[in-house]
Design a protein around this motif. Structure first.
Motif, PDB file in Angstrom:
ATOM      1  N   UNK A  95       0.818  -1.207   0.000  1.00  0.00           N
ATOM      2  CA  UNK A  95       0.000   0.000   0.000  1.00  0.00           C
ATOM      3  C   UNK A  95       0.855   1.262   0.000  1.00  0.00           C
ATOM      4  N   UNK A  96       0.319   2.324  -0.611  1.00  0.00           N
ATOM      5  CA  UNK A  96       0.983   3.611  -0.639  1.00  0.00           C
ATOM      6  C   UNK A  96       0.733   4.414   0.625  1.00  0.00           C
ATOM      7  N   UNK A  97       1.223   5.639   0.624  1.00  0.00           N
ATOM      8  CA  UNK A  97       1.208   6.477   1.822  1.00  0.00           C
ATOM      9  C   UNK A  97      -0.176   6.626   2.440  1.00  0.00           C
ATOM     10  N   UNK A  98      -1.181   6.891   1.617  1.00  0.00           N
ATOM     11  CA  UNK A  98      -2.491   7.266   2.146  1.00  0.00           C
ATOM     12  C   UNK A  98      -3.444   6.094   2.340  1.00  0.00           C
ATOM     13  N   UNK A  99      -2.984   4.891   2.038  1.00  0.00           N
ATOM     14  CA  UNK A  99      -3.840   3.722   2.249  1.00  0.00           C
ATOM     15  C   UNK A  99      -3.326   2.797   3.349  1.00  0.00           C
ATOM     16  N   UNK A 113       3.027  -4.089   3.672  1.00  0.00           N
ATOM     17  CA  UNK A 113       4.293  -3.543   3.199  1.00  0.00           C
ATOM     18  C   UNK A 113       4.028  -2.169   2.595  1.00  0.00           C
ATOM     19  N   UNK A 114       4.781  -1.186   3.055  1.00  0.00           N
ATOM     20  CA  UNK A 114       4.642   0.174   2.547  1.00  0.00           C
ATOM     21  C   UNK A 114       5.375   0.299   1.213  1.00  0.00           C
ATOM     22  N   UNK A 115       4.665   0.782   0.194  1.00  0.00           N
ATOM     23  CA  UNK A 115       5.257   0.987  -1.130  1.00  0.00           C
ATOM     24  C   UNK A 115       5.046   2.459  -1.504  1.00  0.00           C
ATOM     25  N   UNK A 116       6.024   3.320  -1.226  1.00  0.00           N
ATOM     26  CA  UNK A 116       5.861   4.742  -1.552  1.00  0.00           C
ATOM     27  C   UNK A 116       5.611   4.982  -3.035  1.00  0.00           C
ATOM     28  N   UNK A 120       0.827   9.379  -4.510  1.00  0.00           N
ATOM     29  CA  UNK A 120       0.588  10.419  -5.501  1.00  0.00           C
ATOM     30  C   UNK A 120       1.871  11.177  -5.843  1.00  0.00           C
ATOM     31  N   UNK A 121       1.897  11.843  -7.009  1.00  0.00           N
ATOM     32  CA  UNK A 121       3.112  12.555  -7.432  1.00  0.00           C
ATOM     33  C   UNK A 121       3.613  13.551  -6.393  1.00  0.00           C
ATOM     34  N   UNK A 122       4.930  13.492  -6.144  1.00  0.00           N
ATOM     35  CA  UNK A 122       5.632  14.405  -5.246  1.00  0.00           C
ATOM     36  C   UNK A 122       5.312  14.211  -3.770  1.00  0.00           C
ATOM     37  N   UNK A 123       4.585  13.177  -3.441  1.00  0.00           N
ATOM     38  CA  UNK A 123       4.484  12.833  -2.028  1.00  0.00           C
ATOM     39  C   UNK A 123       5.807  12.208  -1.591  1.00  0.00           C
ATOM     40  N   UNK A 124       6.082  12.168  -0.281  1.00  0.00           N
ATOM     41  CA  UNK A 124       7.361  11.628   0.193  1.00  0.00           C
ATOM     42  C   UNK A 124       7.631  10.227  -0.356  1.00  0.00           C
TER      43      UNK A 124
END
Length: 474
Positions: A95-99, A113-116, A120-124
């Motif tokens: 999952x990405x940052x916001x999920x 598992x965190x997958x940056x 979304x574009x330009x998020x950390x």
């Protein structure tokens, strides 16, 4: 099959005064049970075993998240996501940052598992690993047959098309590289979810039918309410305001169009006023199906434009005869090809220019897949949810549409619905009685209408007392 042409000849239909279907607006969305999610996981594992798949990666984004949601209960907002499930039942959410916050709410217990890279574009994106290393360190690929699940099955006759992937390239490329390095192989496995012959999502239990009926009936009520407010001078945007309800997510682009559609490439409702004699079409949909209607903004024939004064005889009644034939002939045990032939006989494609499947599965998506095509050998089974979807096109005439959905349920499933979901069962019985007694359409016992407007079609949209009516004994 010539008897079908006679049975559903246009002389047996008329525009008549018909008892009005009620609008209920059920405001209680359904939450699926834990048992249903356990059953879904077992169905997936069994399908993997049957198809020789050791590990699946299920892709999701906001528009293409239904296979993912089928086992987790949620779709990723804003971002992409992956779910990996191996044949032992072990699952991992990527999952990405916001999920990440949704992981603890998943109906499928999983490692996270965190997958940056999914953010979304330009998020950390301050990760210390490449995308390939994140996936490779979390999952063992050694010698496995790996299925990739997107949202589409490619049924092209060309062999090379069978291994197309409808998942973002960076994901497919990474999985293929990891597979190559670990003596594994990657295959498109969307069919195990949505394949028209044995996809696990094509058969629903009583809990799921209860769940999807909420959205199907809500769409129907919204469309009927909008049509009841249709008047000369009302704008598309005013009427379209009736097509959203209770904040529920739509599964199809809302249509509310008077006169010519798509002017200036606009596909959404415009600030355009309804005028007498306009063509008009309206559609909304939620999980479980959509409701759609199309006709003319008139109350009687002489208000139609001069060149379409015979709209009823040329298009509306022939179309409606096909809808009635579809509803009366649909039953468990027939093949999709047989149902296709019913429509071909009653409403010949060569004359009426329809080209899509005359009916398809519905689920979280408006169109899941379809077993209804020429020479289809797929057997129609209990638990399947279908939508009438016959789209005739006659040059110079506006459209005709009465698109809605039904469920197929054998005696055992009907008894389960009656025992465990009595309110749903009462709605089914009420709708069947209306269809058979008021519209004179005879349904097989296994056909359960998913909304109150199944079979109800007003082609003259300002005439709110009359609808097309079948006279089978005339």
């Amino acid at each position: 099959m010539n008897h079908l042409k006679e049975k559903y000849s246009i002389e047996k239909f008329s525009l008549s005064k018909v008892k009005y279907p009620e609008i209920n607006f059920n405001d209680h969305p359904v939450c699926l049970s834990d048992e249903t999610f356990r059953e879904r996981k077992e169905k997936l594992l069994n399908a993997m075993n049957k198809n020789g798949i050791d590990l699946v990666f299920i892709y999701a984004d906001r528009e293409h998240g239904s296979n993912f949601e089928y086992v987790t209960g949620f779709v990723p907002r804003f971002e992409e996501a992956l779910l990996a499930l191996d044949s032992s039942g072990k699952s991992t959410l990527f999952l990405g940052n916001e999920n990440l916050k949704l992981a603890k709410h998943s109906r499928l217990q999983s490692n996270v598992v965190h997958v940056p890279h999914f953010s979304l574009p330009n998020q950390p994106m301050e990760n210390k690993k490449s995308f390939k290393d994140i996936i490779g360190d979390a999952i063992q690929f050694n010698g496995k047959c790996i299925g990739v699940v997107g949202w589409k099955v490619f049924t092209s006759k060309y062999e090379e098309d069978q291994q197309l992937f409808d998942v973002p390239y960076f994901i497919v490329d990474t999985l293929q590289k990891l597979a190559q390095e670990n003596s594994a192989r990657v295959t498109n496995s969307s069919e195990i979810f949505i394949g028209e012959n044995s996809g696990i999502r094509t058969i629903n239990n009583a809990d799921e039918i209860n769940y999807y009926e909420f959205g199907s009936s809500l769409a129907s009520d919204c469309v009927l309410e909008a049509l009841n407010h249709l008047e000369i001078g009302k704008t598309e945007t005013e009427l379209a305001s009736f097509l959203s309800k209770f904040g529920q997510p739509h599964n199809v682009t809302t249509i509310c169009a008077t006169g010519d559609r798509f002017t200036n490439a606009v596909i959404y409702p415009r600030k355009k006023a309804v005028t007498l004699g306009d063509k008009f079409s309206i559609t909304t949909g939620y999980k479980g199906g959509l409701a759609s209607r199309a006709g003319y903004v008139v109350s009687k024939t002489d208000e139609l434009p001069n060149n379409v004064q015979d709209y009823l005889e040329i298009l509306a009644i022939p179309y409606y005869s096909a809808v009635v034939a579809w509803l009366e002939n649909l039953k468990i045990g027939m093949t999709g090809g047989q149902l296709y032939n019913v429509i071909e006989q009653v409403l010949p494609k060569e004359k009426y220019n329809w080209h899509l499947n005359p009916g398809h599965f519905v689920s979280d998506e408006e169109w899941l897949s379809s077993p209804i095509y020429s020479q289809s050998s797929t057997i129609l089974k209990s638990g399947m949810l279908f939508q009438i979807d016959i789209i005739p096109s006659v040059p110079n005439y506006g459209g005709a549409s009465a698109e809605t959905g039904i469920a197929l349920a054998d005696d055992s499933l009907r008894k389960e619905i009656e025992a465990n979901y009595p309110q749903l069962w009462n709605r089914f019985i009420k709708r069947r009685n209306y269809i058979q007694q008021e519209l004179h359409i005879q349904l097989h016992p296994e056909v359960l209408p998913l909304s109150d407007t199944v079979g109800y079609f007003r082609p003259y949209l300002l005439n709110k007392e009359e609808a097309l009516l079948f006279h089978p004994n005339s």
